[in-house]
Design a protein around this motif. Sequence first.
Motif, short mmCIF file in Angstrom:
data_model
loop_
_atom_site.label_atom_id
_atom_site.label_comp_id
_atom_site.label_asym_id
_atom_site.label_seq_id
_atom_site.Cartn_x
_atom_site.Cartn_y
_atom_site.Cartn_z
N UNK A 72 0.83 -1.21 0.00
CA UNK A 72 0.00 0.00 0.00
C UNK A 72 0.86 1.26 0.00
N UNK A 73 1.96 1.23 0.75
CA UNK A 73 2.85 2.39 0.79
C UNK A 73 3.42 2.68 -0.60
N UNK A 74 3.88 1.64 -1.29
CA UNK A 74 4.43 1.82 -2.64
C UNK A 74 3.37 2.34 -3.60
N UNK A 75 2.19 1.75 -3.55
CA UNK A 75 1.11 2.18 -4.44
C UNK A 75 0.73 3.64 -4.17
N UNK A 76 0.64 3.99 -2.89
CA UNK A 76 0.26 5.35 -2.51
C UNK A 76 1.28 6.36 -3.02
N UNK A 77 2.55 6.09 -2.80
CA UNK A 77 3.58 7.02 -3.26
C UNK A 77 3.58 7.14 -4.79
#
Length: 286
Positions: free
Chosen positions: A161-166
């Motif tokens: 989720x962190x990668x997708x969000x960034x």
Amino acid sequence: MTMVNLNEVLRDAKKNRYAVGAFNYTDFSTARGIVAAAEEENAPVVLQVAESHFPYISLEQAGKEAIYLAQNAKVPVVVHLDHGVDIKTAIRALNMGFSSVMLDFSTKPIEENIEATRKVVEYAHDVNATVEGEIGVMTTDTGEGKPDYNHLDDNYTTVADAKKFYESTNVDAMAVSFGTVHGVYREKPNLNFKRLKEISEAVPVPLVMHGASGLSTEEYRKSVENGITKINYYSVMSFNVVNGLKKYLNERTDQTFLYDVDMKIIDLVKNDLKEKISIFGSENKA
């Protein structure tokens, strides 16, 4: 010293493994104490007001006070909207001259969070301002119904989720959930430093810790070692200042006036935050 945005202070913090303190204010005396602490420690600082505090100070009043202090400070000061819960509020703050804003859509579905954050990022970058987003849900301990400290991991930010969000938002800083809790802790938190490090290695942007009140020196420093570069600290400072003020007033034997109280608040805030700035490692980094 001119007012700065998050990129101008957090990139160096990330590179050199320290964290910049981000401190909330609801009145001018507290804001003055925050800047005084940063100046005495020669540290960059984030001076921030939360949307939840608008019943006590309006966005317009808070912004004018902070921008004035930032423009006249001896150290870099970021004027930041904390936990903005509405796109319109973030845009209002940017139009007023805030150098940074946070849009907190973390409790909404991830696609809605991404879409809203991306809109604010596009607007902010056009005016040389920065945006902090949040992915993963932070629990709150209000004192009226304690959260389940044994199951905080249900809300931890995932690496995916962190990668997708960034990648989908181009956000400048990212608040993540790894076991901290908003408010004053009534039990020892279970911080997942392994998850924090994994997120830090997966995304290039500085990571932000919310719910940092009441952690130990070791927990602060270990958080920084594993990727935290901005630490939000308010609840315990507020508690300490109020109790310090009570003690001061109870011990006074002469007449006490409102300006005495204002000056004492500034001093109490300053001394509480100087210690934290040192622990975070940002002293002499201005």
